[in-house]
Design a protein around this motif. Structure first.
Motif, PDB file in Angstrom:
ATOM      1  N   GLU A   3      13.030   8.082 -24.689  1.00  0.00           N
ATOM      2  CA  GLU A   3      14.114   8.861 -24.100  1.00  0.00           C
ATOM      3  C   GLU A   3      13.913  10.318 -24.447  1.00  0.00           C
ATOM      4  O   GLU A   3      13.586  10.636 -25.596  1.00  0.00           O
ATOM      5  CB  GLU A   3      15.469   8.389 -24.629  1.00  0.00           C
TER       6      GLU A   3
ATOM      7  N   LEU B  10      13.572  17.328 -26.738  1.00  0.00           N
ATOM      8  CA  LEU B  10      14.053  16.397 -27.748  1.00  0.00           C
ATOM      9  C   LEU B  10      13.709  15.007 -27.250  1.00  0.00           C
ATOM     10  O   LEU B  10      13.939  14.712 -26.070  1.00  0.00           O
ATOM     11  CB  LEU B  10      15.568  16.573 -27.845  1.00  0.00           C
ATOM     12  N   LYS B  11      13.111  14.202 -28.077  1.00  0.00           N
ATOM     13  CA  LYS B  11      12.788  12.865 -27.584  1.00  0.00           C
ATOM     14  C   LYS B  11      12.766  11.858 -28.718  1.00  0.00           C
ATOM     15  O   LYS B  11      12.649  12.215 -29.893  1.00  0.00           O
ATOM     16  CB  LYS B  11      11.445  12.864 -26.854  1.00  0.00           C
ATOM     17  N   THR B  12      12.909  10.605 -28.331  1.00  0.00           N
ATOM     18  CA  THR B  12      12.786   9.522 -29.292  1.00  0.00           C
ATOM     19  C   THR B  12      12.132   8.351 -28.573  1.00  0.00           C
ATOM     20  O   THR B  12      12.193   8.254 -27.351  1.00  0.00           O
ATOM     21  CB  THR B  12      14.161   9.121 -29.852  1.00  0.00           C
TER      22      THR B  12
END
Lengths: 544, 211
Positions: free
Chosen positions: B143, B150-152
């Protein structure tokens, strides 16, 4: 088996069991006053984990109130524990500072003295007239065994210095220049003229009235007397002057000195010119000068009583302040500032670990204005003056005191003619500069007011970020723009968010961690590039 | 009616079905005569995805089109075993914790790559055959907030089941339409709840024998 026989057989073990349980309950609830060493944050944690409460911190040991049943756990944690008292008994406890090997006369009952550290003794008192058996010179601090030191008194705490703007000499220099040695002399003389100011005497009350009148004469000062009772049936008053802050009046810088005195003939003659008419005169002079200026934070000037009895006046004030949640950012205590001796002309600036930043800031602020040496001393065992009452409540506090042995200390000969008013002038100037710096003189331009922060968290499935919306009122005067600062702890290390001053009176801070609290201040910048002090701080997730 | 709760009896049933059927079918396969035609096949399909989780739908509110590639082994005239890779990208906007004036929202993107192992069963060899399938999958997801950046990312095992119809176009070419259900745990979400990235897909694809 007959019923009555069964009853008799059962009764004995039941009785024995009941006796054992009762004995265990009695022993278990029995409270002890322990000397626990060494003194370190690790030991403080171990004491807390074992159920004890630290009531006094010294350099090499802690005095701890604990249940008898906690003792094995404390010893199991590797701590050296020695029972030194019984908090539930009828005795009173004092710390006594004395350089003597035999500080107590006679061996009659009613007064036990135990050495805790070099020059530091624990007095276990059952005789109300115990003071007559103490050998001068000594200094007393009453111990409050019902209280526990807040964590901030014992643990490293974030320095409040980071919330302060850099030193602004231009604003402080005119204040320092206004200190008058003639006024100091006159005030010391006036206090000395009360013959004695031993707390509980009518003369001490009259001295309190004198101080209250002096405060009340000053415009812009809120003056009042704060009565308290000590040792069950004695009464005295602290005399308080408050100069309200303009930007953030909730933050308080406190300067204090005790106005009571003692001597070897304390009910008749205790002039206490050095101890501590000198400090009290400095407070009067500082109040006169500071009342004419404006500061971000509130300045409280406090003349305390019953210091010589065991710091009762300052303990009353500090405990009350803590109970009311007062945000005292710094305490400057002046005690004996007019007898420098012949060689050193040195003022010791004494703090505990939590007050190291304050001692540094005091010296930095004061040094340009004084011709005497300022010597920082960090020592938790130096608890013999009113700063220690504030240490006990977790407030950063220091004591400014002459670094010499006054041969007239606690004697009827402690009079004005023995004093060096040049030294007192320098000490007062230094203290004034430090207090003014800590309270942040209000210079041009004025800081913005009405700062508000609202926060909003945005969520995706796995991520979230907070947006903080700030707005504020326009600062007075011709303002070129504003800077916005953010910290992650109250009054913490502010980082500037704006590269150049922004013209708008609003700012949005994006993509912040949702679980972290953020603290903001803004400043105004005028057309000449001068930046104001910080505005009042706001927290992002509070309703403001 | 589309079920929007997080209850998941279907995946459990699919797993149970797979566990019961596969060994039986495999045993029968060993004993049965080898099927005529191609033993290996490839398939490609695309369709429309509807997330089952209300929270996913609240954030990713735009239509999503899954794409799946399949490689399978026809172990019996009616039974296939296959491996597949299914890719899905969802786009949407952040939601807010509480309504507030002048609040910001940000574009977000979720990508899901599911590697699947499954078994398919078709009833009959006629021109139109109803089919069932089920299996397990491992989903890799990422995501991101492209504007920040920004990601994960993460990965979790899940299950799927499908039902539909196979239409024979030529000897080794079929048109397949399926309703596909998947349960794909994503772990703890930003609001403290377990996230299900699975949903219902309606897909249309072609399947061709290759050997």
């Amino acid at each position: 088996m007959k019923p009555w026989k069964m009853s008799r057989r059962c009764l004995a073990p039941i009785l024995i069991l009941a006796l054992v349980l009762a004995a265990q309950a009695v022993v278990g609830e029995n409270l002890l006053l322990l000397k626990v060493s060494p003194a370190s944050p690790r030991v403080v944690d171990a004491v807390a984990a074992a159920g004890g409460r630290v009531v006094q911190e010294l350099n090499t040991c802690l005095l701890v109130r604990a249940k008898a049943t906690d003792l094995p756990r404390l010893r199991g944690a590797g701590l050296a524990c020695e029972a030194v008292g019984d908090p539930d008994g009828d005795a009173s406890y004092f710390l006594m500072h004395s350089p003597l090997r035999a500080p107590v006369r006679g061996t009659e009952s009613g007064l036990v003295h135990l050495r805790l550290e070099e020059d530091v003794w624990l007095l276990v008192v059952r005789d109300p007239d115990f003071r007559s058996r103490l050998v001068q010179p000594f200094r007393l601090k009453a111990l409050w065994l019902d209280a526990a030191l807040p964590a901030a008194a014992r643990q490293p705490a974030p320095s409040r210095e980071r919330a302060l703007r850099p030193l602004q000499d231009n604003d402080i220099a005119p204040l320092v220049a206004a200190v008058s040695s003639d006024r100091l002399r006159a005030d010391i003389q006036s206090l000395q003229d009360f013959k004695t100011r031993f707390a509980s005497t009518a003369e001490c009350e009259a001295a309190g009235d004198f101080l209250l009148r002096r405060f009340q004469e000053l415009a812009g000062v809120q003056a009042y007397a704060d009565p308290f009772v000590f040792e069950s049936h004695y009464a005295s008053r602290n005399i308080v002057a408050v100069i309200p802050g303009q930007t953030d009046p909730g933050q308080v810088v406190l300067a204090c000195a005790h106005y009571d005195s003692t001597s070897n003939n304390r009910y008749v003659a205790a002039p206490g010119a050095d101890d501590n008419a000198s400090g009290t005169a400095a407070i009067l002079e500082m109040t006169r000068i500071l009342a004419g200026a404006k500061f971000d934070f509130t300045i409280t000037l406090l003349c305390v009583s019953a210091e010589e009895w065991g710091l009762y006046g300052s303990a009353h004030y500090a405990r009350q302040a803590r109970a009311q949640g007062a945000d005292i950012i710094a305490v400057v205590n002046l005690d004996m500032i007019a007898f420098p001796g012949t060689l050193k002309r040195e003022l010791d600036v004494i703090g505990n670990y939590n007050s190291t930043w304050l001692a540094d800031r005091f010296i930095t602020a004061a040094a340009p204005y004084v011709g005497i040496r300022l010597d920082k001393v960090i020592n938790s065992s130096l608890t013999w003056s009113d700063h220690s009452s504030f240490w006990d409540q977790g407030y950063p506090a220091l004591c400014g005191i002459e670094d010499s042995i006054n041969p007239y200390y606690h004697r009827t000969t402690d009079t004005l003619d023995k004093l060096d008013l040049g030294f007192a002038l320098d000490a007062t100037r230094g203290a004034l500069a430090a207090v003014a710096d800590l309270a942040q003189p209000l210079s041009m331009p004025a800081p913005p007011s009405g700062l508000r922060a609202r926060s909003q968290v945005s969520f995706s499935l796995f991520l979230s970020r907070k947006t903080v919306y700030l707005d504020w009122h326009a600062a007075a005067g011709t303002i070129a723009g504003y800077h916005v600062y953010r910290a992650t702890e109250p009054h913490g290390a502010y980082a500037r968010l704006t590269g150049q001053p922004i013209a708008a009176r609003a700012f949005t801070d994006f993509f912040l961690l949702p679980d972290q609290a953020y603290y903001y201040v803004v400043t105004a910048v005028d057309s000449e590039g001068r930046e104001s002090n910080y505005s009042q701080e706001v927290r992002d997730d509070q309703d403001n | 009616m589309i079920r929007t709760t997080e209850k998941k009896p279907l995946p459990a049933a699919a797993l149970l079905l797979s566990a019961l059927l596969l060994p039986t079918l495999a045993a029968r396969t060993m004993a049965a005569p080898r099927p005529e035609g191609s033993q290996l096949f490839a398939a490609v399909s695309a369709g429309y995805f509807h997330p089952l989780s209300g929270e996913v739908r609240a954030i990713y509110d735009r239509p999503a089109w899954p794409l799946e590639l399949q490689l399978g082994w026809r172990v019996q005239p009616r039974l296939d075993l296959y491996a597949a890779a299914r890719f899905l990208q969802l786009e949407g906007k952040t939601i807010l914790g509480a309504t507030q004036e002048s609040a910001e929202s940000y574009s977000v993107r979720l990508q899901l790559l599911a590697l699947r192992l499954g078994a398919g069963f078709c009833a009959g060899n006629g021109p139109i055959s109803p089919c069932l399938g089920a299996g397990i999958q491992y989903g890799f997801f990422k995501e991101e907030w492209p504007a920040v950046p920004l990601k994960t990312n993460g990965g979790r095992a899940g299950v799927f089941a499908a039902a539909g119809v196979r239409l024979r176009l030529a000897r080794s070419l079929h048109l397949v339409t399926l309703m596909d259900y998947s349960f794909q745990p994503g772990g703890l979400g930003s609001r403290g709840k377990q996230v299900n990235l699975g949903g219902l897909s309606l897909t249309l694809g072609v399947r061709a024998g290759i050997l």
